[in-house]
Design an enzyme around this catalytic site. Structure first.
Site: not given
Ligand code: ADP
Length: 503
Positions: A116, A200, A235, A292
């Site tokens: 990431k 973040e 999540h 994917r």
């Molecule tokens: P993973 O790869 O573990 O699934 P992601 O980066 O795709 O993690 O994030 C999964 C979820 O977490 C997102 O869909 C959102 O709901 C929440 N999330 C992630 N980053 C943030 C952020 N910076 N602010 C608010 N919610 C977030």
């Protein structure tokens, strides 16, 4: 041209990939673990190879055994599905080296987007907006605190190698920073063998909106519009729909163009997804790219009218995309709900076991991508998702009504499922209005708890009636052997040549 595809996966996605292969006149090979011998993907495939014991680390994650199975069965390509080896660049490289086509993007794209922090840097260079935060791993607490104070609380601590919501911590208060960083690091180390974490800004009232991407090996890349995935538990997505109820045409075009730019930054080919986090004012930020096919790909297929698996195979064959961006449009509305073998009223405890009875929903606008059948025992070793229910209708309201009808018709006995919980989601006023963000589930607990309503009681009654009917038939089988053949094993072996091969 690809003639035989080995599907390096199990469950519903393996079956779904094989369905497209069958339509294309391509043979399919299943690989399976010892507990999956009776799984539907094994029965559906033209050929099947056992690759080891139940734990994924000894079967579905064994690159060497999967490649050996491909060679022994004469498969010229491997489709990885989602999960397992689908985002493993080493596996894609191994396939290439062995002269087997990996149906997916280049190992370079997988590597770049799989980390990431690297992905964030690449997006910044490509001019795609990213969530404000760090572009290097956190090495010491002091710098981390300085950065967080600059960004402003709340923040997310996230694992660079993250996925599935692991290695992620929300920090609201200054005093929690140290424990959140060490917690995220140790979780990331345990889950991914890599403890790099970054910071973040936490986007408040966040919406998760992602864009489907398709690219070929000739530099053509298009997007197939968005999917709204904000109904999440821990999540993890629970419901997905397209179009997003909060989207405007103007933002859609901008996000779509940025999604294409994101994919172009890694010379992407194949199917992929650019995930964005979006605030209430429709400001959007790149979150990550999944290199994917996604679980929720069917809603896009329905609304855009494209079979994504066939497209993946065409791209892997080196063919150019058969359409341009301006040829694509969204028609109507689709919703997907994920059905899990779990008890929503007992803390979502997994509920493996034998399916005593199943009646899948049918009818206009309903698609059911599943893999379990009557008499099948759901193993405890894998993800408890048993199927996906997808509906399509002209309008969102009609799609919701159709989903309710489909859930009502969907009967499974023998195990607990998330079906009653999904029913409740469809009754929540904010869902009906299309006004929800990723806090939807925690904010609507009063609607999502077990309801003592007449609908829920009638669903319980219907399940009991189906079960009684099943038992009655079973009893009659014991006295009337002739009906046994009619009611017994419904599955046909499609004249498959099974390899008598055991590792
Ligand atoms: P993973 O790869 O573990 O699934 P992601 O980066 O795709 O993690 O994030 C999964 C979820 O977490 C997102 O869909 C959102 O709901 C929440 N999330 C992630 N980053 C943030 C952020 N910076 N602010 C608010 N919610 C977030």
């Amino acid at each position: 041209m690809i003639k035989k595809v080995l599907v390096a996966n199990r469950g519903e996605i393996a079956v779904r990939v094989m369905r497209s292969c069958r339509e294309l006149g391509i043979e399919s090979v299943a690989v399976y673990s010892e507990v999956d011998r009776k799984s539907m993907h094994v029965r559906y495939a033209d050929d099947a190879v056992c690759i080891g014991p139940a734990p994924s680390s000894e079967s579905y994650l064994r690159k060497d055994k999967i490649i050996e199975a491909a060679k022994l069965t004469g498969a010229d390509a491997i489709h990885p599905g989602y999960g397992f080896l689908s985002e493993n660049a080493d596996f894609a490289r191994m396939c290439e080296k062995e002269g087997i086509i990996f149906i997916g993007p280049s190992p370079y794209a997988i590597d770049t987007m799989g980390d990431k922090i690297t992905a964030r840097k690449t997006m910044i260079a490509a001019g795609v907006p990213v969530v404000p935060g760090t572009t290097e791993p956190i090495h010491d607490i002091k710098t981390a605190i300085d950065v967080i104070m600059k960004i402003g609380l709340p923040v997310m601590i996230k694992a660079s190698a993250g996925g599935g919501g692991k290695g992620m911590r929300l920090v609201k208060n200054e005093e929690d920073i140290i424990s959140a960083i060490s917690g995220a690091k140790s979780e990331a180390k345990a889950a991914f063998g890599d403890d790099a974490v970054y910071i973040e800004k936490y986007i408040s009232s966040p919406h998760h909106i992602e864009f489907q991407i398709l690219g070929d090996k000739h530099g053509n890349i298009v997007h197939l519009f968005e999917r709204e995935c904000s109904v999440q538990r821990r999540h993890q997505k629970v419901v997905e729909e397209t179009p997003s109820p909060i989207m405007t045409q103007e933002v859609r075009m901008k996000m779509g163009a940025d999604a294409v730019a994101a994919a172009r930054a890694v010379n992407y080919y194949g199917a992929g997804t650019i995930e964005f986090i979006v605030d209430d004012n429709l400001n959007y930020y790149f979150l990550e790219m999944n290199t994917r096919l996604q679980v929720e790909h069917p809603i896009t297929e329905r609304v855009v009218g494209v079979d994504l698996v066939k497209q993946q195979i065409n791209v892997a064959n080196g063919l150019p995309l058969a359409f341009k961006q301006e040829d694509l449009k969204q028609t109507g509305h689709a919703i997907e709900m994920r059905i899990y073998a779990e008890d929503p009223d007992n803390n979502f405890m997994p509920s493996p076991g034998v399916i005593k009875h199943i009646r899948e929903p049918l009818g206009l606008g309903v698609r059911h991508d599943g893999y379990v059948y009557k008499g099948y025992e759901i193993p405890m070793y894998y993800d408890p998702m048993i199927s996906k229910l997808i509906v399509w209708a002209e309008t969102r309201d009609e799609a919701i009504a159709r989903m309710k009808r489909a859930l009502f018709a969907y009967k499974i006995t023998g195990i607990k499922t998330s079906i009653p919980y999904l029913h409740r989601i469809l009754e929540v006023p904010d869902f009906i209005k299309g006004r929800y963000n990723t806090h939807f589930i925690e904010e609507n607990q009063q609607y999502l708890k077990k309801q003592n309503t007449s609908t829920e009681r009638s669903i319980d009654m219907a399940a009991i009636a189906a079960f009684v009917d099943y038992i009655t038939k079973l009893e009659s089988l014991q006295t009337e052997p002739n009906t046994k053949q009619q009611l017994g094993n419904n599955w046909k072996d499609f004249g498959r040549k099974r390899s008598a091969l055991r590792f």
